[in-house]
Design a protein around this motif. Structure first.
Motif, PDB file in Angstrom:
ATOM      1  N   VAL A  64       0.868  -1.181   0.000  1.00 13.95           N
ATOM      2  CA  VAL A  64       0.000   0.000   0.000  1.00 13.95           C
ATOM      3  C   VAL A  64       0.905   1.230   0.000  1.00 13.95           C
ATOM      4  O   VAL A  64       1.776   1.361   0.862  1.00 13.95           O
ATOM      5  CB  VAL A  64      -0.916   0.023   1.248  1.00 13.95           C
ATOM      6  CG1 VAL A  64      -1.807   1.257   1.232  1.00 13.95           C
ATOM      7  CG2 VAL A  64      -1.751  -1.250   1.318  1.00 13.95           C
ATOM      8  N   VAL A 106       1.199   5.125   0.550  1.00  8.70           N
ATOM      9  CA  VAL A 106       0.554   6.311   1.131  1.00  8.70           C
ATOM     10  C   VAL A 106       1.411   7.517   0.791  1.00  8.70           C
ATOM     11  O   VAL A 106       2.573   7.591   1.210  1.00  8.70           O
ATOM     12  CB  VAL A 106       0.430   6.186   2.663  1.00  8.70           C
ATOM     13  CG1 VAL A 106      -0.033   7.510   3.268  1.00  8.70           C
ATOM     14  CG2 VAL A 106      -0.535   5.071   3.023  1.00  8.70           C
ATOM     15  N   GLU A 153      -3.220   5.198  -1.410  1.00  7.60           N
ATOM     16  CA  GLU A 153      -4.032   6.080  -0.560  1.00  7.60           C
ATOM     17  C   GLU A 153      -3.353   7.444  -0.506  1.00  7.60           C
ATOM     18  O   GLU A 153      -2.188   7.530  -0.110  1.00  7.60           O
ATOM     19  CB  GLU A 153      -4.140   5.536   0.877  1.00  7.60           C
ATOM     20  CG  GLU A 153      -4.824   4.194   0.998  1.00  7.60           C
ATOM     21  CD  GLU A 153      -6.352   4.301   1.031  1.00  7.60           C
ATOM     22  OE1 GLU A 153      -6.875   5.432   1.163  1.00  7.60           O
ATOM     23  OE2 GLU A 153      -7.014   3.246   0.916  1.00  7.60           O
ATOM     24  N   LYS A 154      -4.101   8.486  -0.869  1.00  9.28           N
ATOM     25  CA  LYS A 154      -3.530   9.835  -0.747  1.00  9.28           C
ATOM     26  C   LYS A 154      -3.734  10.304   0.695  1.00  9.28           C
ATOM     27  O   LYS A 154      -4.881  10.453   1.139  1.00  9.28           O
ATOM     28  CB  LYS A 154      -4.220  10.783  -1.729  1.00  9.28           C
ATOM     29  CG  LYS A 154      -3.619  12.156  -1.698  1.00  9.28           C
ATOM     30  CD  LYS A 154      -4.198  13.073  -2.737  1.00  9.28           C
ATOM     31  CE  LYS A 154      -3.596  14.452  -2.541  1.00  9.28           C
ATOM     32  NZ  LYS A 154      -4.194  15.470  -3.328  1.00  9.28           N
ATOM     33  N   ILE A 172      -5.859   3.588   7.834  1.00 11.07           N
ATOM     34  CA  ILE A 172      -5.285   2.891   6.660  1.00 11.07           C
ATOM     35  C   ILE A 172      -4.623   1.583   7.106  1.00 11.07           C
ATOM     36  O   ILE A 172      -4.781   0.550   6.471  1.00 11.07           O
ATOM     37  CB  ILE A 172      -4.282   3.807   5.910  1.00 11.07           C
ATOM     38  CG1 ILE A 172      -5.014   4.996   5.293  1.00 11.07           C
ATOM     39  CG2 ILE A 172      -3.524   3.031   4.828  1.00 11.07           C
ATOM     40  CD1 ILE A 172      -4.106   6.061   4.693  1.00 11.07           C
ATOM     41  N   LYS A 210      -7.393  -0.823   7.784  1.00 11.78           N
ATOM     42  CA  LYS A 210      -8.102  -1.203   6.546  1.00 11.78           C
ATOM     43  C   LYS A 210      -7.366  -2.309   5.788  1.00 11.78           C
ATOM     44  O   LYS A 210      -7.977  -3.240   5.291  1.00 11.78           O
ATOM     45  CB  LYS A 210      -8.247   0.047   5.662  1.00 11.78           C
ATOM     46  CG  LYS A 210      -8.891  -0.194   4.307  1.00 11.78           C
ATOM     47  CD  LYS A 210      -9.089   1.139   3.570  1.00 11.78           C
ATOM     48  CE  LYS A 210      -9.449   0.949   2.124  1.00 11.78           C
ATOM     49  NZ  LYS A 210      -9.472   2.226   1.384  1.00 11.78           N
ATOM     50  N   TYR A 211      -6.038  -2.196   5.710  1.00 15.25           N
ATOM     51  CA  TYR A 211      -5.267  -3.170   4.913  1.00 15.25           C
ATOM     52  C   TYR A 211      -4.571  -4.225   5.791  1.00 15.25           C
ATOM     53  O   TYR A 211      -3.812  -5.033   5.275  1.00 15.25           O
ATOM     54  CB  TYR A 211      -4.215  -2.440   4.065  1.00 15.25           C
ATOM     55  CG  TYR A 211      -4.827  -1.566   2.997  1.00 15.25           C
ATOM     56  CD1 TYR A 211      -5.264  -2.107   1.783  1.00 15.25           C
ATOM     57  CD2 TYR A 211      -4.983  -0.199   3.195  1.00 15.25           C
ATOM     58  CE1 TYR A 211      -5.824  -1.295   0.799  1.00 15.25           C
ATOM     59  CE2 TYR A 211      -5.545   0.613   2.215  1.00 15.25           C
ATOM     60  CZ  TYR A 211      -5.963   0.064   1.028  1.00 15.25           C
ATOM     61  OH  TYR A 211      -6.528   0.861   0.062  1.00 15.25           O
TER      62      TYR A 211
END
Ligand code: NAD
Length: 336
Positions: A30, A32, A58-59, A71, A74-75
């Motif tokens: 992921v 970021v 993800e911004k 985040i 979430k992951y």
């Protein structure tokens, strides 16, 4: 492994994500990134197409604890590698505040996530520049326990984060490692930095602008060798430990200009000397014995070959860098 890479749309983060997904076929990455001027939106189009189930973006700003912890949840992230930073020494002279915000407070936010047990491992990326500057004729090298003696807002903000890492390890025994790397070169580096600046100037028919103190030199490491070193630290590194990552290959500004001019078949008349930026460090050189002996890492890419390949990457990827020219935030010719 589920790994979160911060600053993954910048130079080293982009190379690291591609390296990791290509090598570890089961892992999820992921990215970021806050998408500052130095981030490039298109860097991962091919990655996202190639690995639609293993690459996510993800911004977000690493300074925002709540967003970052959402985040991570979430992951189901296990490991964070923190590349996110404001990284341009010259820009730091003009706008230092954002450097302390991201480079110190962003790193502290991730340390806090680690302290609270949200992740199992944090690796923080730092720089040789935290140790200060060596004299050109010195026989010294910086060791991992050399004092931090930074000279610019950029490298002092990075040094602040290194001290925060140390304090969190000592106080909370958090599962964190730290690496201080030499100057990187390779594909996807933003056009404000020296090698891309020189190459894109040559392609555009412009002269090379060299700081007057053109004998100042740096230790150069290909970005792929840096990625391999981080891989080794993540898999074999000792928690709580700092690793210097360097090639031992030193080149001055003048040397780099000469290589690039020679590649393009141009001569000394295309060198223009400009005043140095304030507090221009003379030299950094790392002692990388620890990572070589303990983890068996060593650089694989010869500087001349790596530089030639990098020059050719910029020549072949003009569509990538041409739109970035107008995003540059510093005019290096204006220092007094
Ligand atoms: N480039 C080098 O030669 C070198 C050498 C040693 C260490 N480092 C370190 O490696 C790391 C990466 O350097 P780089 O050259 O790739 O830099 P870069 O400027 O190319 O990339 C940094 C990335 O971080 C992102 N970012 C900035 N602030 C953020 C924030 N608050 N939240 C989330 N993302 C944010 C930017 O958008 C950008 O994509 C930095 O920590 C730098 O200090 C770089």
């Amino acid at each position: 492994m589920k790994i979160l890479v911060t600053g993954g749309s910048g130079f080293i983060g982009t190379n690291f994500i591609k390296y990791w997904l290509d090598k570890y076929r089961e892992d999820v990455v992921v990215n970021v990134d806050k998408m500052t001027y130095a981030a490039v939106e298109t860097n991962h189009i091919d990655t996202a197409l190639q690995y639609p189930d293993r690459y996510f973006f993800e911004k977000a700003d690493i300074c925002d604890y709540d967003v970052m912890s959402d985040i991570v949840r979430k992951y189901d992230i296990e490991t964070i590698v923190n590349f996110a930073a404001e990284s341009h020494n010259s820009y730091a002279i003009i706008n230092p505040t954002v450097f302390y915000q991201t480079n110190l407070m962003g790193a502290q936010t991730l340390l806090e996530l680690t302290r609270r047990g949200c992740i199992k491992r944090l690796h923080h990326i730092s720089t040789c520049e935290v140790y200060g500057s060596l004299e050109l004729d010195s026989d010294d090298k910086f060791q991992e326990d050399s004092p931090l003696f930074p000279n610019t807002p950029y490298n002092s903000a990075k040094a602040c984060a290194d001290l925060a890492v140390r304090a969190y390890i000592k106080t909370y025994d958090v599962p964190v490692t730290l690496s201080n790397c030499a100057n990187n070169y390779g594909p996807y580096q933003f056009v404000e930095k020296m090698i891309p600046l020189f190459v894109t100037n040559m392609v555009s028919g412009k002269p090379l602008t060299l700081y007057k103190e053109s004998q100042n030199r740096r230790e150069w490491l290909h970005v792929k060798d840096h990625c391999r070193a981080i891989d080794d630290i993540l898999h074999k590194g000792c928690l709580g430990r700092t690793y210097n990552i360097g090639s031992g290959c030193e080149k001055s500004i003048e040397d780099i200009a000469d290589y690039i001019l020679a590649y393009f078949g141009r001569g000394d008349s295309e060198k223009v000397y400009i005043p140095d930026r304030p507090s221009h460090d003379k030299r950094y050189l790392l002692d990388s014995t620890r990572i070589r002996k303990e983890l068996g890492w060593e650089p694989e890419i010869n500087f001349e070959e790596g530089l030639k390949e990098t020059i050719e990457w910029y020549i072949n990827n003009e569509k990538w860098w041409r739109p970035l020219l107008e995003r540059r935030v510093v005019d290096e010719t204006k220092w007094k």
